[in-house]
Motif scaffolding. Structure first.
Motif, PDB file in Angstrom:
ATOM      1  N   SER A  20       1.060   4.440  -2.798  1.00  0.00           N
ATOM      2  CA  SER A  20       0.693   5.809  -2.429  1.00  0.00           C
ATOM      3  C   SER A  20       1.877   6.496  -1.756  1.00  0.00           C
ATOM      4  O   SER A  20       2.258   6.126  -0.641  1.00  0.00           O
ATOM      5  CB  SER A  20      -0.522   5.802  -1.494  1.00  0.00           C
ATOM      6  N   ARG A  21       2.435   7.497  -2.430  1.00  0.00           N
ATOM      7  CA  ARG A  21       3.557   8.238  -1.854  1.00  0.00           C
ATOM      8  C   ARG A  21       3.109   9.045  -0.635  1.00  0.00           C
ATOM      9  O   ARG A  21       3.860   9.199   0.331  1.00  0.00           O
ATOM     10  CB  ARG A  21       4.164   9.162  -2.912  1.00  0.00           C
ATOM     11  N   LYS A  22       1.873   9.561  -0.681  1.00  0.00           N
ATOM     12  CA  LYS A  22       1.357  10.312   0.466  1.00  0.00           C
ATOM     13  C   LYS A  22       1.236   9.412   1.693  1.00  0.00           C
ATOM     14  O   LYS A  22       1.533   9.833   2.814  1.00  0.00           O
ATOM     15  CB  LYS A  22      -0.008  10.919   0.128  1.00  0.00           C
ATOM     16  N   LEU A  23       0.794   8.184   1.470  1.00  0.00           N
ATOM     17  CA  LEU A  23       0.687   7.231   2.577  1.00  0.00           C
ATOM     18  C   LEU A  23       2.063   6.918   3.150  1.00  0.00           C
ATOM     19  O   LEU A  23       2.237   6.850   4.374  1.00  0.00           O
ATOM     20  CB  LEU A  23       0.011   5.952   2.090  1.00  0.00           C
ATOM     21  N   LEU A  24       3.035   6.742   2.290  1.00  0.00           N
ATOM     22  CA  LEU A  24       4.402   6.475   2.741  1.00  0.00           C
ATOM     23  C   LEU A  24       4.940   7.633   3.565  1.00  0.00           C
ATOM     24  O   LEU A  24       5.575   7.434   4.611  1.00  0.00           O
ATOM     25  CB  LEU A  24       5.301   6.219   1.532  1.00  0.00           C
ATOM     26  N   LEU A  25       4.663   8.862   3.114  1.00  0.00           N
ATOM     27  CA  LEU A  25       5.132  10.047   3.832  1.00  0.00           C
ATOM     28  C   LEU A  25       4.484  10.153   5.204  1.00  0.00           C
ATOM     29  O   LEU A  25       5.172  10.394   6.212  1.00  0.00           O
ATOM     30  CB  LEU A  25       4.832  11.301   3.007  1.00  0.00           C
ATOM     31  N   ARG A  26       3.164   9.962   5.273  1.00  0.00           N
ATOM     32  CA  ARG A  26       2.465  10.087   6.548  1.00  0.00           C
ATOM     33  C   ARG A  26       2.886   8.988   7.517  1.00  0.00           C
ATOM     34  O   ARG A  26       3.073   9.244   8.716  1.00  0.00           O
ATOM     35  CB  ARG A  26       0.955  10.033   6.313  1.00  0.00           C
ATOM     36  N   THR A  27       3.058   7.775   7.009  1.00  0.00           N
ATOM     37  CA  THR A  27       3.524   6.679   7.862  1.00  0.00           C
ATOM     38  C   THR A  27       4.937   6.950   8.357  1.00  0.00           C
ATOM     39  O   THR A  27       5.271   6.677   9.517  1.00  0.00           O
ATOM     40  CB  THR A  27       3.481   5.347   7.094  1.00  0.00           C
ATOM     41  N   GLY A  28       5.777   7.511   7.485  1.00  0.00           N
ATOM     42  CA  GLY A  28       7.137   7.866   7.888  1.00  0.00           C
ATOM     43  C   GLY A  28       7.153   8.929   8.968  1.00  0.00           C
ATOM     44  O   GLY A  28       7.976   8.875   9.897  1.00  0.00           O
ATOM     45  N   GLN A  29       6.254   9.910   8.869  1.00  0.00           N
ATOM     46  CA  GLN A  29       6.161  10.935   9.907  1.00  0.00           C
ATOM     47  C   GLN A  29       5.777  10.325  11.248  1.00  0.00           C
ATOM     48  O   GLN A  29       6.300  10.716  12.301  1.00  0.00           O
ATOM     49  CB  GLN A  29       5.133  11.992   9.494  1.00  0.00           C
ATOM     50  N   LEU A  81       0.826  -1.208   0.000  1.00  0.00           N
ATOM     51  CA  LEU A  81       0.000   0.000   0.000  1.00  0.00           C
ATOM     52  C   LEU A  81       0.862   1.262   0.000  1.00  0.00           C
ATOM     53  O   LEU A  81       0.542   2.238  -0.682  1.00  0.00           O
ATOM     54  CB  LEU A  81      -0.937  -0.006   1.208  1.00  0.00           C
ATOM     55  N   CYS A  82       1.950   1.251   0.774  1.00  0.00           N
ATOM     56  CA  CYS A  82       2.856   2.410   0.785  1.00  0.00           C
ATOM     57  C   CYS A  82       3.537   2.581  -0.569  1.00  0.00           C
ATOM     58  O   CYS A  82       3.824   3.708  -0.990  1.00  0.00           O
ATOM     59  CB  CYS A  82       3.899   2.250   1.887  1.00  0.00           C
ATOM     60  N   HIS A  83       3.798   1.477  -1.248  1.00  0.00           N
ATOM     61  CA  HIS A  83       4.382   1.557  -2.587  1.00  0.00           C
ATOM     62  C   HIS A  83       3.405   2.182  -3.577  1.00  0.00           C
ATOM     63  O   HIS A  83       3.819   2.886  -4.510  1.00  0.00           O
ATOM     64  CB  HIS A  83       4.789   0.160  -3.058  1.00  0.00           C
ATOM     65  N   PHE A 140      -7.013   3.259   2.465  1.00  0.00           N
ATOM     66  CA  PHE A 140      -8.277   2.816   1.872  1.00  0.00           C
ATOM     67  C   PHE A 140      -8.347   3.206   0.399  1.00  0.00           C
ATOM     68  O   PHE A 140      -8.811   2.433  -0.440  1.00  0.00           O
ATOM     69  CB  PHE A 140      -9.444   3.431   2.638  1.00  0.00           C
ATOM     70  N   GLU A 141      -7.865   4.410   0.085  1.00  0.00           N
ATOM     71  CA  GLU A 141      -7.850   4.843  -1.314  1.00  0.00           C
ATOM     72  C   GLU A 141      -6.898   3.988  -2.144  1.00  0.00           C
ATOM     73  O   GLU A 141      -7.207   3.616  -3.280  1.00  0.00           O
ATOM     74  CB  GLU A 141      -7.449   6.318  -1.394  1.00  0.00           C
ATOM     75  N   ALA A 142      -5.730   3.680  -1.568  1.00  0.00           N
ATOM     76  CA  ALA A 142      -4.781   2.828  -2.284  1.00  0.00           C
ATOM     77  C   ALA A 142      -5.309   1.407  -2.420  1.00  0.00           C
ATOM     78  O   ALA A 142      -5.074   0.734  -3.425  1.00  0.00           O
ATOM     79  CB  ALA A 142      -3.437   2.823  -1.551  1.00  0.00           C
ATOM     80  N   MET A 143      -6.036   0.962  -1.417  1.00  0.00           N
ATOM     81  CA  MET A 143      -6.594  -0.382  -1.431  1.00  0.00           C
ATOM     82  C   MET A 143      -7.615  -0.549  -2.547  1.00  0.00           C
ATOM     83  O   MET A 143      -7.692  -1.594  -3.192  1.00  0.00           O
ATOM     84  CB  MET A 143      -7.246  -0.668  -0.080  1.00  0.00           C
ATOM     85  N   GLU A 144      -8.404   0.491  -2.785  1.00  0.00           N
ATOM     86  CA  GLU A 144      -9.437   0.409  -3.814  1.00  0.00           C
ATOM     87  C   GLU A 144      -8.840   0.261  -5.207  1.00  0.00           C
ATOM     88  O   GLU A 144      -9.501  -0.217  -6.122  1.00  0.00           O
ATOM     89  CB  GLU A 144     -10.324   1.656  -3.761  1.00  0.00           C
ATOM     90  N   GLU A 145      -7.584   0.667  -5.357  1.00  0.00           N
ATOM     91  CA  GLU A 145      -6.928   0.562  -6.655  1.00  0.00           C
ATOM     92  C   GLU A 145      -6.132  -0.729  -6.799  1.00  0.00           C
ATOM     93  O   GLU A 145      -5.528  -0.977  -7.834  1.00  0.00           O
ATOM     94  CB  GLU A 145      -5.988   1.754  -6.854  1.00  0.00           C
ATOM     95  N   SER A 146      -6.098  -1.529  -5.748  1.00  0.00           N
ATOM     96  CA  SER A 146      -5.278  -2.737  -5.763  1.00  0.00           C
ATOM     97  C   SER A 146      -6.153  -3.975  -5.728  1.00  0.00           C
ATOM     98  O   SER A 146      -7.363  -3.912  -5.616  1.00  0.00           O
ATOM     99  CB  SER A 146      -4.326  -2.738  -4.566  1.00  0.00           C
TER     100      SER A 146
END
Length: 317
Positions: free
Chosen positions: A32-41, A28-30, A118-124
């Motif tokens: 969505s870059r926004k998801l990766l950034l927020r998780t990293g924060q 999922l982080c792969h 959830f948004e990334a999940m809908e595309e996967s």
């Protein structure tokens, strides 16, 4: 017919396995870059800063103060008092404010992480969202909100659900704390209730974004208690034997991972598959939230508010 105890064990193992499916987080982080950034924060604040501060305090500051102000000297009593005062200053002016900052920011970020996941999940192809859209989900988790009125009526139901949900989870949290002090069996009950609490928290984000009414969420959760016990167990095992500050910091790191594994999972398929295989009707509903629901309804009646069930009945009646 498979014995009930074996059904419970297998569903518990399925839930445990689902919670440990952390590869979904990477995928999922792969996506969505926004998801990766927020998780990293979230990892940076709670892992490097908060948990790192606790490590520096335990392994460097505390031993340094003990070396500078030792007990084995003529002024050992005064040094011990002074050292204790300095340690308390660290807690008051650093750890407690940092804990509050972590708590506030993390709760904001958890919602962002769940939404982006959830948004990334809908595309996967990971999620059960596609199955839900194709009508393969069980009726207990039907996402159609045709029975919910639109406009002001729907808004009132949503507000009522939010108020009721906050009260319900607050009283359930108090219940978790109270059972923990029961002699002999308190720790076991505390572990069990914490497992349910964290499992519900993890899936609540997904169910919120899916538009599942609160009543259906609770019914589905209590009807599949064995699976959700297993899902919440890894969350609790990671923190159960640690101090409050350390466990809080560690859970703040791990919780978004479990939220994403819940977001990317399809529990309805896993739960129903054994039932079809064993040709049984399931384990039955366990009233997990009975006490919390009772106190929530009492609180609503005191403030002369209506539960979401009453509001929906009035609007649809």
């Amino acid at each position: 017919m498979i014995p009930k105890s074996k059904q419970v064990l297998l569903l518990w193992l399925e839930g445990f396995r689902e919670a440990c499916s952390l590869h979904r987080v990477v995928i999922l982080c792969h996506r969505s870059r926004k998801l990766l950034l927020r998780t990293g924060q979230c990892f940076l604040l709670n892992g490097l800063i908060f948990l790192g501060s606790l490590g520096v305090f335990k392994w460097f500051i505390d031993p340094a103060l003990l070396w500078i102000l030792p007990d084995q000297c003529a002024h050992g009593g005064f040094y011990a008092f002074l050292r204790g005062g300095l340690l308390q200053l660290f807690y008051v002016f650093w750890f407690y404010p940092l804990y509050m900052l972590s708590f506030i920011l993390s709760n904001i970020w958890y919602n962002d992480i769940a939404k982006l996941g959830f948004e990334a999940m809908e595309e996967s192809d990971l999620s059960s969202a596609e199955a839900l859209r194709q009508g393969e989900a069980p009726t207990s988790l039907n996402l159609a909100n045709a029975d919910r009125p639109s406009g002001l009526g729907g808004m009132m139901i949503s507000i009522g659900e939010q108020v009721y949900s906050i009260l319900l989870l607050t009283f359930f949290f108090l219940e978790v704390y109270v059972v923990g002090v029961i002699p002999y069996i308190g720790k076991i009950l505390n572990f069990l209730l914490l497992s349910w609490m964290y499992a519900y928290y993890c899936y609540e984000y997904k169910w919120n974004f899916s538009g599942i009414p609160l009543e259906k969420r609770l019914d589905y959760f209590e009807s599949n208690w064995a699976f959700f016990t297993g899902f919440g167990s890894p969350c609790v095992l990671a923190i159960f034997f640690l101090s409050p500050l350390v466990s809080g910091a560690l859970m703040a790191i791990l919780f978004p991972l479990f939220v994403l594994t819940a977001t990317g999972s399809g529990p309805e398929k896993i739960i129903l598959a054994p039932r079809r295989t064993w040709k049984c009707a399931g384990l039955g509903r366990l009233p997990i939230f009975y006490a919390a629901d009772t106190f929530s309804m009492l609180a609503l009646s005191i403030f002369q508010l209506e539960s979401p069930h009453q509001i929906q009945h009035e609007k649809t009646g």
